[in-house]
Design a protein around this motif. Sequence first.
Motif, PDB file in Angstrom:
ATOM      1  N   PHE A  70       0.818  -1.212   0.000  1.00  0.00           N
ATOM      2  CA  PHE A  70       0.000   0.000   0.000  1.00  0.00           C
ATOM      3  C   PHE A  70       0.853   1.264   0.000  1.00  0.00           C
ATOM      4  O   PHE A  70       0.314   2.348  -0.130  1.00  0.00           O
ATOM      5  N   TYR A  71       2.157   1.101   0.147  1.00  0.00           N
ATOM      6  CA  TYR A  71       3.036   2.262   0.203  1.00  0.00           C
ATOM      7  C   TYR A  71       4.044   2.134  -0.926  1.00  0.00           C
ATOM      8  O   TYR A  71       5.148   1.635  -0.766  1.00  0.00           O
ATOM      9  N   ARG A  72       3.650   2.542  -2.113  1.00  0.00           N
ATOM     10  CA  ARG A  72       4.467   2.403  -3.309  1.00  0.00           C
ATOM     11  C   ARG A  72       4.475   3.712  -4.082  1.00  0.00           C
ATOM     12  O   ARG A  72       3.537   4.494  -4.022  1.00  0.00           O
ATOM     13  N   GLU A  73       5.566   3.934  -4.817  1.00  0.00           N
ATOM     14  CA  GLU A  73       5.589   5.058  -5.742  1.00  0.00           C
ATOM     15  C   GLU A  73       5.494   4.584  -7.187  1.00  0.00           C
ATOM     16  O   GLU A  73       5.620   5.391  -8.115  1.00  0.00           O
ATOM     17  N   ARG A 121       2.467   9.956  -2.971  1.00  0.00           N
ATOM     18  CA  ARG A 121       1.097  10.367  -2.685  1.00  0.00           C
ATOM     19  C   ARG A 121       0.678   9.956  -1.279  1.00  0.00           C
ATOM     20  O   ARG A 121      -0.025  10.689  -0.573  1.00  0.00           O
ATOM     21  N   GLN A 122       1.099   8.762  -0.840  1.00  0.00           N
ATOM     22  CA  GLN A 122       0.713   8.291   0.483  1.00  0.00           C
ATOM     23  C   GLN A 122       1.252   9.197   1.590  1.00  0.00           C
ATOM     24  O   GLN A 122       0.612   9.356   2.637  1.00  0.00           O
ATOM     25  N   ASP A 123       2.435   9.800   1.373  1.00  0.00           N
ATOM     26  CA  ASP A 123       2.974  10.740   2.357  1.00  0.00           C
ATOM     27  C   ASP A 123       2.097  11.978   2.470  1.00  0.00           C
ATOM     28  O   ASP A 123       1.850  12.478   3.572  1.00  0.00           O
ATOM     29  N   ARG A 124       1.635  12.469   1.333  1.00  0.00           N
ATOM     30  CA  ARG A 124       0.763  13.645   1.361  1.00  0.00           C
ATOM     31  C   ARG A 124      -0.573  13.322   2.023  1.00  0.00           C
ATOM     32  O   ARG A 124      -1.114  14.140   2.781  1.00  0.00           O
ATOM     33  N   ILE A 125      -1.087  12.135   1.753  1.00  0.00           N
ATOM     34  CA  ILE A 125      -2.337  11.728   2.409  1.00  0.00           C
ATOM     35  C   ILE A 125      -2.125  11.583   3.914  1.00  0.00           C
ATOM     36  O   ILE A 125      -2.956  12.005   4.723  1.00  0.00           O
ATOM     37  N   GLY A 126      -0.991  10.979   4.299  1.00  0.00           N
ATOM     38  CA  GLY A 126      -0.704  10.828   5.721  1.00  0.00           C
ATOM     39  C   GLY A 126      -0.573  12.166   6.417  1.00  0.00           C
ATOM     40  O   GLY A 126      -1.045  12.339   7.551  1.00  0.00           O
ATOM     41  N   GLN A 149      11.178   2.862   4.465  1.00  0.00           N
ATOM     42  CA  GLN A 149      11.880   2.198   3.375  1.00  0.00           C
ATOM     43  C   GLN A 149      11.556   0.708   3.327  1.00  0.00           C
ATOM     44  O   GLN A 149      11.374   0.141   2.235  1.00  0.00           O
ATOM     45  N   LYS A 150      11.459   0.077   4.483  1.00  0.00           N
ATOM     46  CA  LYS A 150      11.097  -1.339   4.510  1.00  0.00           C
ATOM     47  C   LYS A 150       9.658  -1.532   4.041  1.00  0.00           C
ATOM     48  O   LYS A 150       9.333  -2.531   3.390  1.00  0.00           O
ATOM     49  N   LEU A 151       8.789  -0.591   4.370  1.00  0.00           N
ATOM     50  CA  LEU A 151       7.400  -0.697   3.936  1.00  0.00           C
ATOM     51  C   LEU A 151       7.268  -0.542   2.431  1.00  0.00           C
ATOM     52  O   LEU A 151       6.396  -1.157   1.808  1.00  0.00           O
TER      53      LEU A 151
END
Length: 359
Positions: free
Chosen positions: A2-5, A23-28, A350-352
């Motif tokens: 779920f955490y991919r670029e 995008r996931q960082d911005r959502i978080g 990074q592991k995620l």
Amino acid sequence: MFYREAGQYKTTYAADMAVFPIRQDRIGLAVILAIAFIGIPLIGNDFFIATVMIPFLVFSMAAIGLNILTGYTGLISLGTAAFMGVGAYSCYKLTTLFPGVNIIVLMLVSGLFSAAIGVLFGLPSLRIKGFYLAVATLAAQFFLQWCFVRVPWLFNYNASGAIEVPQRDLFGIAVTGPAALPETRYFVCLGLVVVLTWFASNLVHGRLGRSWMAVRDMDIAAELMGIKLLNTKLIAFAVSSYFAGVAGAMMIFLWYGGGEANDVFTIRLSFNILFMVIIGGLGSLIGSFFGAAFIASLPTILKFGLPALGVPLSGAAAEHVTFMLVGALIIIFLIVEPHGLARLWQIGKQKLRTWPFPY
């Protein structure tokens, strides 16, 4: 998974250089802001907001300022509490001289006075560094703390020598003073921290931030590359002291509601803020929040959380345990992970990104 670029293509230089490229960082980040502005005021009670959240925001502001100086520029300072005191007293004098001006504006302006004092004591940084610079800032701490007590003009000649916070309203709502609600003071603190964190993020990710990091890594090479050491270091002192000054004004006007600088802005507070930066992570804005959250919430958890779970612990014992835990963690992080909690957060992300296929 779920955490991919993957699939998030960048078509502009601005997108490629974004602080949060995924995008996931911005959502978080949006979720965190929603929790801070909506969730905590709805769920948290007055005690939680007044004893945990407001101190956390104040310490975060001060830790960001020290991190800019120590983490990004490599200049050690032990006078952060003194610069916070300059901001607090400046805000107090401004409220006396300009009673009709918005208190939030006065808090932001008070940081300018702290920045000026920071530049003054930052002048020796061109010739000295390391231990000697730490001693110079320590001298600033003791000198300014002496001024807070011995110069009665700063506290309007009050017999108690304390800062008396007046009541100031914003749109008919009390922001400071005895009538100000914890939720109102929390929203003001949160707004100031969000705006100034955005400002600091733009600084450290821009040309000035790169100059700071070049001076931190090797000042002689930075000077050979054309970076003016004196200007760069003085700007770092000014920006760091500005954040500290605003944090000091927030501490007195939005947290304590008054107080004596001799009891508040002491060398112990300077060391606590330095510990926040070390535990959170040098050279990381998010590390400043991690360190402030840990040290600001630890005493409350020990004093009230453990007794609620059935573990009896007095207030004095909780304070001693806090000292021992913070000291042990500083030693552990300096040996095992010098970049603090921020580095552990980066490793986890990074592991995620590669989970479940680590290759």
